[in-house]
Design an enzyme around this catalytic site. Structure first.
Site, PDB file in Angstrom:
ATOM      1  N   ALA A  64      22.367 -25.990  19.549  1.00  0.00           N
ATOM      2  CA  ALA A  64      21.537 -26.389  18.421  1.00  0.00           C
ATOM      3  C   ALA A  64      21.549 -27.907  18.366  1.00  0.00           C
ATOM      4  O   ALA A  64      22.470 -28.557  18.886  1.00  0.00           O
ATOM      5  CB  ALA A  64      22.084 -25.784  17.136  1.00  0.00           C
ATOM      6  N   GLY A 109      24.302 -22.778  20.704  1.00  0.00           N
ATOM      7  CA  GLY A 109      23.091 -22.006  20.433  1.00  0.00           C
ATOM      8  C   GLY A 109      22.350 -21.596  21.699  1.00  0.00           C
ATOM      9  O   GLY A 109      21.585 -20.628  21.686  1.00  0.00           O
ATOM     10  N   GLU A 112      24.061 -18.546  22.806  1.00  0.00           N
ATOM     11  CA  GLU A 112      23.688 -17.507  21.832  1.00  0.00           C
ATOM     12  C   GLU A 112      22.263 -16.995  22.087  1.00  0.00           C
ATOM     13  O   GLU A 112      21.994 -15.806  21.946  1.00  0.00           O
ATOM     14  CB  GLU A 112      23.837 -18.063  20.411  1.00  0.00           C
ATOM     15  CG  GLU A 112      25.310 -18.285  20.054  1.00  0.00           C
ATOM     16  CD  GLU A 112      25.512 -19.047  18.753  1.00  0.00           C
ATOM     17  OE1 GLU A 112      24.907 -20.130  18.601  1.00  0.00           O
ATOM     18  OE2 GLU A 112      26.261 -18.566  17.885  1.00  0.00           O
ATOM     19  N   GLU A 132      31.412 -25.114  19.623  1.00  0.00           N
ATOM     20  CA  GLU A 132      31.201 -25.513  18.226  1.00  0.00           C
ATOM     21  C   GLU A 132      32.451 -26.022  17.518  1.00  0.00           C
ATOM     22  O   GLU A 132      32.383 -26.956  16.717  1.00  0.00           O
ATOM     23  CB  GLU A 132      30.611 -24.341  17.426  1.00  0.00           C
ATOM     24  CG  GLU A 132      29.147 -24.061  17.713  1.00  0.00           C
ATOM     25  CD  GLU A 132      28.934 -23.046  18.810  1.00  0.00           C
ATOM     26  OE1 GLU A 132      29.879 -22.794  19.592  1.00  0.00           O
ATOM     27  OE2 GLU A 132      27.822 -22.504  18.893  1.00  0.00           O
TER      28      GLU A 132
HETATM   29  C1  HXC Z   1      21.337 -32.896  20.267  1.00  0.00           C
HETATM   30  C2  HXC Z   1      21.789 -33.264  22.480  1.00  0.00           C
HETATM   31  C3  HXC Z   1      22.487 -32.039  22.555  1.00  0.00           C
HETATM   32  C4  HXC Z   1      22.561 -31.231  21.371  1.00  0.00           C
HETATM   33  C5  HXC Z   1      22.552 -32.954  24.496  1.00  0.00           C
HETATM   34  N1  HXC Z   1      21.857 -33.789  23.710  1.00  0.00           N
HETATM   35  N2  HXC Z   1      22.948 -31.894  23.830  1.00  0.00           N
HETATM   36  N3  HXC Z   1      21.218 -33.683  21.342  1.00  0.00           N
HETATM   37  N4  HXC Z   1      21.973 -31.724  20.262  1.00  0.00           N
HETATM   38  N5  HXC Z   1      23.157 -30.040  21.358  1.00  0.00           N
HETATM   39  C6  HXC Z   1      21.266 -35.087  24.068  1.00  0.00           C
HETATM   40  C7  HXC Z   1      22.311 -36.168  24.216  1.00  0.00           C
HETATM   41  O1  HXC Z   1      22.648 -36.706  22.962  1.00  0.00           O
HETATM   42  C8  HXC Z   1      21.576 -37.155  25.084  1.00  0.00           C
HETATM   43  O2  HXC Z   1      20.687 -37.894  24.280  1.00  0.00           O
HETATM   44  C9  HXC Z   1      20.746 -36.270  26.002  1.00  0.00           C
HETATM   45  O3  HXC Z   1      20.664 -34.992  25.350  1.00  0.00           O
HETATM   46  C10 HXC Z   1      21.407 -36.065  27.357  1.00  0.00           C
HETATM   47  O4  HXC Z   1      22.720 -35.606  27.138  1.00  0.00           O
HETATM   48  P1  HXC Z   1      24.020 -36.324  27.760  1.00  0.00           P
HETATM   49  O5  HXC Z   1      25.160 -35.993  26.887  1.00  0.00           O
HETATM   50  O6  HXC Z   1      23.750 -37.766  28.030  1.00  0.00           O
HETATM   51  O7  HXC Z   1      24.105 -35.570  29.163  1.00  0.00           O
HETATM   52  P2  HXC Z   1      25.429 -35.245  29.994  1.00  0.00           P
HETATM   53  O8  HXC Z   1      26.367 -36.420  29.987  1.00  0.00           O
HETATM   54  O9  HXC Z   1      24.956 -34.742  31.309  1.00  0.00           O
HETATM   55  O10 HXC Z   1      26.144 -34.061  29.207  1.00  0.00           O
HETATM   56  C11 HXC Z   1      25.494 -32.816  29.091  1.00  0.00           C
HETATM   57  C12 HXC Z   1      26.214 -31.973  28.002  1.00  0.00           C
HETATM   58  C13 HXC Z   1      26.332 -32.812  26.718  1.00  0.00           C
HETATM   59  C14 HXC Z   1      27.620 -31.591  28.516  1.00  0.00           C
HETATM   60  C15 HXC Z   1      25.407 -30.703  27.812  1.00  0.00           C
HETATM   61  O11 HXC Z   1      25.036 -33.286  26.395  1.00  0.00           O
HETATM   62  C16 HXC Z   1      26.852 -32.041  25.552  1.00  0.00           C
HETATM   63  O12 HXC Z   1      28.063 -31.794  25.449  1.00  0.00           O
HETATM   64  N6  HXC Z   1      25.948 -31.668  24.651  1.00  0.00           N
HETATM   65  C17 HXC Z   1      26.331 -30.998  23.414  1.00  0.00           C
HETATM   66  C18 HXC Z   1      26.697 -29.571  23.704  1.00  0.00           C
HETATM   67  C19 HXC Z   1      27.148 -28.860  22.445  1.00  0.00           C
HETATM   68  O13 HXC Z   1      28.110 -29.244  21.799  1.00  0.00           O
HETATM   69  N7  HXC Z   1      26.399 -27.840  22.100  1.00  0.00           N
HETATM   70  C20 HXC Z   1      26.699 -27.026  20.911  1.00  0.00           C
HETATM   71  C21 HXC Z   1      26.035 -27.642  19.721  1.00  0.00           C
HETATM   72  S1  HXC Z   1      26.461 -26.799  18.249  1.00  0.00           S
HETATM   73  P3  HXC Z   1      20.522 -39.479  24.461  1.00  0.00           P
HETATM   74  O14 HXC Z   1      19.591 -39.861  23.357  1.00  0.00           O
HETATM   75  O15 HXC Z   1      21.882 -40.069  24.367  1.00  0.00           O
HETATM   76  O16 HXC Z   1      19.911 -39.627  25.830  1.00  0.00           O
HETATM   77  C22 HXC Z   1      25.559 -25.393  18.284  1.00  0.00           C
HETATM   78  C23 HXC Z   1      25.673 -24.536  17.049  1.00  0.00           C
HETATM   79  C24 HXC Z   1      24.790 -23.322  17.120  1.00  0.00           C
HETATM   80  O17 HXC Z   1      24.887 -25.091  19.204  1.00  0.00           O
HETATM   81  C25 HXC Z   1      24.705 -22.644  15.780  1.00  0.00           C
HETATM   82  C26 HXC Z   1      24.002 -23.439  14.745  1.00  0.00           C
HETATM   83  C27 HXC Z   1      23.851 -22.713  13.460  1.00  0.00           C
END
Ligand code: HXC
Length: 258
Positions: A64, A109, A112, A132
């Site tokens: 998400a 997400g 999911e 998360e």
């Molecule tokens: C917003 C995101 C994002 C996310 C990546 N980006 N994941 N933005 N939400 N979930 C953005 C980064 O900020 C970055 O933006 C661009 O995408 C590229 O990502 P990088 O981090 O630079 O790439 P990389 O170093 O290759 O790492 C990839 C990654 C990492 C390991 C997937 O991006 C990451 O850990 N993302 C978050 C994963 C996560 O925690 N997902 C769960 C979210 S909570 P910029 O602007 O810097 O280029 C969730 C809850 C669900 O999902 C339920 C909700 C109710």
């Protein structure tokens, strides 16, 4: 409806929905969730199988949208989670098979979303995880429910409490995905699987999917009764008539019913 974040393709009876938000690795904001909801709610009658994948080479869906979630209060957090949960449940309960072709990161997400699909196949570049708790939240689009159902409570708890991401081969080992392919083979394999499904009777698939989905939550006698009822319903379909006649006449069946 025109979609800002979805790319839709069509191959015969197969619809392919690509989540496309390249700047955030296809992270799901509320607009994307609404677009997915609209798309699946309005799937045309000729779609026999839906394939869901992520645009680009890196991500299926990286979760998400953390930027959107960062400043939510309790009520807003509840609503955001409930929106995704509702849309994903709609995917899960569609009358047609849904295949997730997981082409890269499927985190939070994203994992999911893949789990709301009937079947997951993955590229060997895919990574799965529920990170998360590292952000101070729980999974919120029904991940605690579906992950435990798919891989068992023990492994689900390990993944959710550690937040670790697992590779596609590990996802295969624990039964989270059905198969792993080279990246360039993923979509052809997804389409091949979908095509095989489109050769079969759509109402029979619908009834079988309903049995599999619902029987988990039923006592065995009720699950058996549901299956018997759905089995019986098949005999009210033209597909059953032609399916069996075709076998006896040594020809291919013609399935038209939806
Ligand atoms: C917003 C995101 C994002 C996310 C990546 N980006 N994941 N933005 N939400 N979930 C953005 C980064 O900020 C970055 O933006 C661009 O995408 C590229 O990502 P990088 O981090 O630079 O790439 P990389 O170093 O290759 O790492 C990839 C990654 C990492 C390991 C997937 O991006 C990451 O850990 N993302 C978050 C994963 C996560 O925690 N997902 C769960 C979210 S909570 P910029 O602007 O810097 O280029 C969730 C809850 C669900 O999902 C339920 C909700 C109710």
């Amino acid at each position: 409806m025109e979609y800002e974040f979805l790319k839709i393709e069509r191959i015969d009876g197969i619809s392919i929905m690509k989540v496309s938000a390249p700047k955030s690795l296809n992270a799901l904001n509320s607009t994307i969730l609404r677009e997915i909801g609209d798309f699946v709610e309005n799937l045309d009658d000729t779609t026999r199988v839906l394939i869901i994948t992520g645009d680009g080479e890196k991500a299926f869906v990286a979760g998400a949208d953390i930027a959107e979630m960062a400043n939510l209060n309790e009520e807003e957090g509840y609503k955001f989670g409930a929106l995704g949960a509702k849309v994903f449940r709609r995917i899960e309960t569609l009358d047609i098979p849904v295949i997730a072709a997981v082409n890269g990161f499927a985190l939070g997400g994203g994992c999911e979303l893949a789990m709301a699909c009937d079947i997951r196949i993955a590229s060997n570049k895919a990574k799965f995880g529920q990170p998360e708790v590292g952000l101070g939240i729980t999974p919120g689009f029904s991940g605690t429910y579906r992950l435990a159902k798919l891989v068992g409570q023990g492994y689900a708890k390990e993944m959710i409490f550690t937040g670790k991401a697992i590779r596609a081969d590990e996802a295969l080992r624990i039964g989270l995905v059905n198969a792993v392919y080279e990246p360039e083979e993923l979509m052809p394999k997804a389409i091949e699987m979908a095509q095989k499904m489109t050769e079969n009777a759509p109402l029979a698939i619908k009834y079988a999917k309903q049995c599999i989905n619902e029987s988990y939550d039923l006592v065995v006698e009720d699950a058996m009764e549901l299956e018997s009822r759905n089995f019986g319903k098949c005999f009210a379909t033209q597909d059953q008539k032609d399916g069996m006649a075709a076998f006896l006449e040594k020809r291919k069946p013609v399935f038209n019913a939806k």
